[in-house]
Write a protein that holds these residues in place. Structure first.
Motif, PDB file in Angstrom:
ATOM      1  N   MET A 118      83.914  59.942 -56.596  1.00  0.00           N
ATOM      2  CA  MET A 118      82.623  59.250 -56.580  1.00  0.00           C
ATOM      3  C   MET A 118      82.802  57.849 -57.138  1.00  0.00           C
ATOM      4  O   MET A 118      83.246  57.666 -58.264  1.00  0.00           O
ATOM      5  N   GLY A 119      82.439  56.855 -56.313  1.00  0.00           N
ATOM      6  CA  GLY A 119      82.491  55.457 -56.721  1.00  0.00           C
ATOM      7  C   GLY A 119      81.253  54.730 -56.235  1.00  0.00           C
ATOM      8  O   GLY A 119      80.441  55.296 -55.494  1.00  0.00           O
ATOM      9  N   ASP A 120      81.133  53.468 -56.642  1.00  0.00           N
ATOM     10  CA  ASP A 120      79.912  52.728 -56.292  1.00  0.00           C
ATOM     11  C   ASP A 120      80.155  51.321 -55.771  1.00  0.00           C
ATOM     12  O   ASP A 120      79.226  50.664 -55.333  1.00  0.00           O
ATOM     13  N   ASP A 121      81.403  50.837 -55.821  1.00  0.00           N
ATOM     14  CA  ASP A 121      81.634  49.454 -55.408  1.00  0.00           C
ATOM     15  C   ASP A 121      82.876  49.351 -54.530  1.00  0.00           C
ATOM     16  O   ASP A 121      83.581  50.342 -54.310  1.00  0.00           O
ATOM     17  N   LEU A 122      83.135  48.164 -54.043  1.00  0.00           N
ATOM     18  CA  LEU A 122      84.194  47.957 -53.044  1.00  0.00           C
ATOM     19  C   LEU A 122      85.566  48.438 -53.503  1.00  0.00           C
ATOM     20  O   LEU A 122      86.349  48.921 -52.695  1.00  0.00           O
ATOM     21  N   ASN A 123      85.862  48.307 -54.803  1.00  0.00           N
ATOM     22  CA  ASN A 123      87.176  48.737 -55.273  1.00  0.00           C
ATOM     23  C   ASN A 123      87.319  50.264 -55.283  1.00  0.00           C
ATOM     24  O   ASN A 123      88.409  50.776 -55.555  1.00  0.00           O
ATOM     25  N   ASP A 124      86.271  50.979 -54.952  1.00  0.00           N
ATOM     26  CA  ASP A 124      86.334  52.437 -54.855  1.00  0.00           C
ATOM     27  C   ASP A 124      86.617  52.928 -53.432  1.00  0.00           C
ATOM     28  O   ASP A 124      86.827  54.117 -53.225  1.00  0.00           O
ATOM     29  N   LEU A 125      86.625  52.024 -52.468  1.00  0.00           N
ATOM     30  CA  LEU A 125      86.801  52.442 -51.074  1.00  0.00           C
ATOM     31  C   LEU A 125      88.147  53.106 -50.812  1.00  0.00           C
ATOM     32  O   LEU A 125      88.215  54.082 -50.053  1.00  0.00           O
ATOM     33  N   ASP A 126      89.222  52.618 -51.434  1.00  0.00           N
ATOM     34  CA  ASP A 126      90.535  53.240 -51.196  1.00  0.00           C
ATOM     35  C   ASP A 126      90.585  54.689 -51.666  1.00  0.00           C
ATOM     36  O   ASP A 126      90.940  55.568 -50.878  1.00  0.00           O
ATOM     37  N   PRO A 127      90.245  54.980 -52.932  1.00  0.00           N
ATOM     38  CA  PRO A 127      90.282  56.401 -53.313  1.00  0.00           C
ATOM     39  C   PRO A 127      89.270  57.248 -52.539  1.00  0.00           C
ATOM     40  O   PRO A 127      89.538  58.416 -52.252  1.00  0.00           O
ATOM     41  N   MET A 128      88.148  56.673 -52.161  1.00  0.00           N
ATOM     42  CA  MET A 128      87.185  57.421 -51.356  1.00  0.00           C
ATOM     43  C   MET A 128      87.802  57.819 -50.024  1.00  0.00           C
ATOM     44  O   MET A 128      87.635  58.959 -49.575  1.00  0.00           O
ATOM     45  N   SER A 129      88.534  56.901 -49.404  1.00  0.00           N
ATOM     46  CA  SER A 129      89.122  57.188 -48.094  1.00  0.00           C
ATOM     47  C   SER A 129      90.263  58.200 -48.183  1.00  0.00           C
ATOM     48  O   SER A 129      90.582  58.862 -47.199  1.00  0.00           O
ATOM     49  N   LEU A 130      90.853  58.341 -49.355  1.00  0.00           N
ATOM     50  CA  LEU A 130      91.965  59.275 -49.549  1.00  0.00           C
ATOM     51  C   LEU A 130      91.499  60.676 -49.929  1.00  0.00           C
ATOM     52  O   LEU A 130      92.241  61.634 -49.772  1.00  0.00           O
ATOM     53  N   SER A 131      90.288  60.802 -50.422  1.00  0.00           N
ATOM     54  CA  SER A 131      89.814  62.082 -50.950  1.00  0.00           C
ATOM     55  C   SER A 131      89.294  63.000 -49.852  1.00  0.00           C
ATOM     56  O   SER A 131      88.926  62.549 -48.772  1.00  0.00           O
ATOM     57  N   GLY A 132      89.237  64.278 -50.164  1.00  0.00           N
ATOM     58  CA  GLY A 132      88.693  65.254 -49.228  1.00  0.00           C
ATOM     59  C   GLY A 132      87.186  65.191 -49.129  1.00  0.00           C
ATOM     60  O   GLY A 132      86.608  65.596 -48.124  1.00  0.00           O
TER      61      GLY A 132
END
Length: 191
Positions: A118-132
């Protein structure tokens, strides 16, 4: 030509992904807190955490669903809160969140497809795209809301993390056990 937004998983697919989650990973500012940074004469001195989010993280831990923090900032406050909640890992000062996320998963020996982020800003997009299972609070930036599999109804620092915890516990059939544990004892851990 604008790119087409990815389609959100349907309720059945979302529940299926949530049922496979073995680790919850959260950004801090704007997710576990309201995003406000309170500064005094000696630098950052306070962050506001939501007790309901904390209580949900304790419930998850008690039924075998660990949580971790991955944040670009560093703070003794985050370290203290993470220890208080019994988090599995606290990764701070990690500006490159994609590689840090993979390092965290390797350290805890959890496959990416069995992790929720769970993230809220642009720097969270990479881990979001990697997660299930990717998630964000209702007040995340538009690009993150567009990419997230699950967008909470609550904003960051006001119960958004709890929504993700509840989704995963209910989907995996552990919600009732967690509730039972909370009813039988109130001295195991603080929230």
């Amino acid at each position: 030509m604008p790119t087409e937004a990815p389609s959100k998983p349907g309720k059945e697919e979302l529940t299926s992904r949530a049922s496979r989650v073995r680790l919850l990973v959260f950004d801090v500012d704007g997710v576990l807190t309201d995003g406000g940074l309170y500064y005094g004469d000696n630098g950052e001195v306070m962050k506001r955490f939501n007790v309901k989010d904390g209580h949900a993280l304790v419930m998850a831990r008690l039924v075998g669903l660990p949580a971790a923090i991955l944040t670009a900032r560093s703070s003794r406050i985050v370290e203290a809160r993470g220890r208080e909640l019994g988090l599995a890992a606290i990764f701070q000062g990690r500006k490159e969140k994609g590689p840090a996320f993979l390092e965290l998963l390797a350290q805890l020996q959890i496959p990416a497809n069995q992790c929720a982020y769970m993230g809220d800003d642009l720097n969270d997009l990479d881990p979001m795209s990697l997660s299930g299972l990717s998630a964000c609070p209702a007040d995340a930036v538009p690009e993150v809301r567009q990419e997230a599999d699950f967008v909470t109804t609550n904003v960051g620092g006001h119960g958004a993390a709890r929504e993700l915890v509840e989704l995963c516990l209910r989907a995996s059939g552990r919600w009732e056990d967690a509730v039972g544990l909370m009813r039988s004892t109130d001295k195991r851990s603080t929230s």
